[in-house]
Write a protein that holds these residues in place. Structure first.
Motif, short mmCIF file in Angstrom:
data_model
loop_
_atom_site.label_atom_id
_atom_site.label_comp_id
_atom_site.label_asym_id
_atom_site.label_seq_id
_atom_site.Cartn_x
_atom_site.Cartn_y
_atom_site.Cartn_z
N MET A 176 4.34 -24.90 50.15
CA MET A 176 3.31 -25.48 49.28
C MET A 176 1.99 -25.66 50.02
O MET A 176 0.92 -25.43 49.46
N ILE A 177 2.07 -26.09 51.28
CA ILE A 177 0.86 -26.26 52.08
C ILE A 177 0.18 -24.91 52.27
O ILE A 177 -1.03 -24.77 52.11
N GLU A 178 0.99 -23.91 52.60
CA GLU A 178 0.45 -22.57 52.81
C GLU A 178 -0.16 -21.99 51.54
O GLU A 178 -1.09 -21.19 51.60
N GLU A 179 0.34 -22.40 50.39
CA GLU A 179 -0.19 -21.93 49.11
C GLU A 179 -1.40 -22.74 48.64
O GLU A 179 -2.04 -22.38 47.66
N GLY A 180 -1.69 -23.84 49.35
CA GLY A 180 -2.83 -24.67 48.97
C GLY A 180 -2.56 -25.57 47.77
O GLY A 180 -3.47 -25.88 47.01
N ARG A 181 -1.31 -25.99 47.59
CA ARG A 181 -0.93 -26.83 46.46
C ARG A 181 -1.58 -28.20 46.57
O ARG A 181 -1.94 -28.65 47.66
N PRO A 182 -1.71 -28.91 45.46
CA PRO A 182 -2.35 -30.24 45.46
C PRO A 182 -1.59 -31.25 46.33
O PRO A 182 -0.36 -31.21 46.44
N CYS A 183 -2.36 -32.16 46.90
CA CYS A 183 -1.79 -33.16 47.81
C CYS A 183 -0.76 -34.05 47.12
O CYS A 183 0.21 -34.47 47.75
N VAL A 184 -0.95 -34.33 45.85
CA VAL A 184 0.02 -35.16 45.12
C VAL A 184 1.39 -34.47 45.10
O VAL A 184 2.41 -35.12 45.30
N ASP A 185 1.39 -33.16 44.88
CA ASP A 185 2.64 -32.41 44.89
C ASP A 185 3.29 -32.44 46.28
O ASP A 185 4.51 -32.59 46.41
N LEU A 186 2.46 -32.31 47.30
CA LEU A 186 2.97 -32.36 48.68
C LEU A 186 3.57 -33.73 49.00
O LEU A 186 4.65 -33.82 49.58
N ALA A 187 2.87 -34.77 48.60
CA ALA A 187 3.35 -36.13 48.86
C ALA A 187 4.69 -36.37 48.17
O ALA A 187 5.59 -36.98 48.74
#
Length: 88
Positions: free
Chosen positions: A26-37
């Motif tokens: 997800m980080i590598e794809e540039g996903r939103p921080c809320v999704d990462l959290a």
């Protein structure tokens, strides 16, 4: 020493491993921080739950049964519990 809870612990850790791999992707794809959290929270929960199950199993079987069946002295069991307590 293999305990009855170990397969469940492995399952929980594999789930955490999958979530962590997902977070990296997800980080590598540039996903939103809320999704990462949210996914990082899932990783943290899975690891916390695995640790809890392992420590509870250890206290019930290694400490209690060891003292109850003459395998350990109460002093040794208390010392071992203190060593485990720092990971709670």
């Amino acid at each position: 020493m293999q305990h009855a809870s170990h397969p469940d612990i492995v399952k929980r850790l594999k789930r955490a491993h999958g979530h962590l791999a997902g977070v990296i992707a997800m980080i590598e794809e540039g996903r939103p921080c809320v999704d990462l959290a949210q996914q990082l929270h899932a990783v943290e929960s899975a690891i916390t739950n695995a640790k809890r199950v392992m420590i509870q199993d250890h206290m019930e079987h290694c400490l209690a049964d060891g003292v109850g069946h003459g395998g350990k002295s109460a002093k040794d069991a208390l010392s071992e519990f203190k060593a485990m307590a720092k990971y709670l």
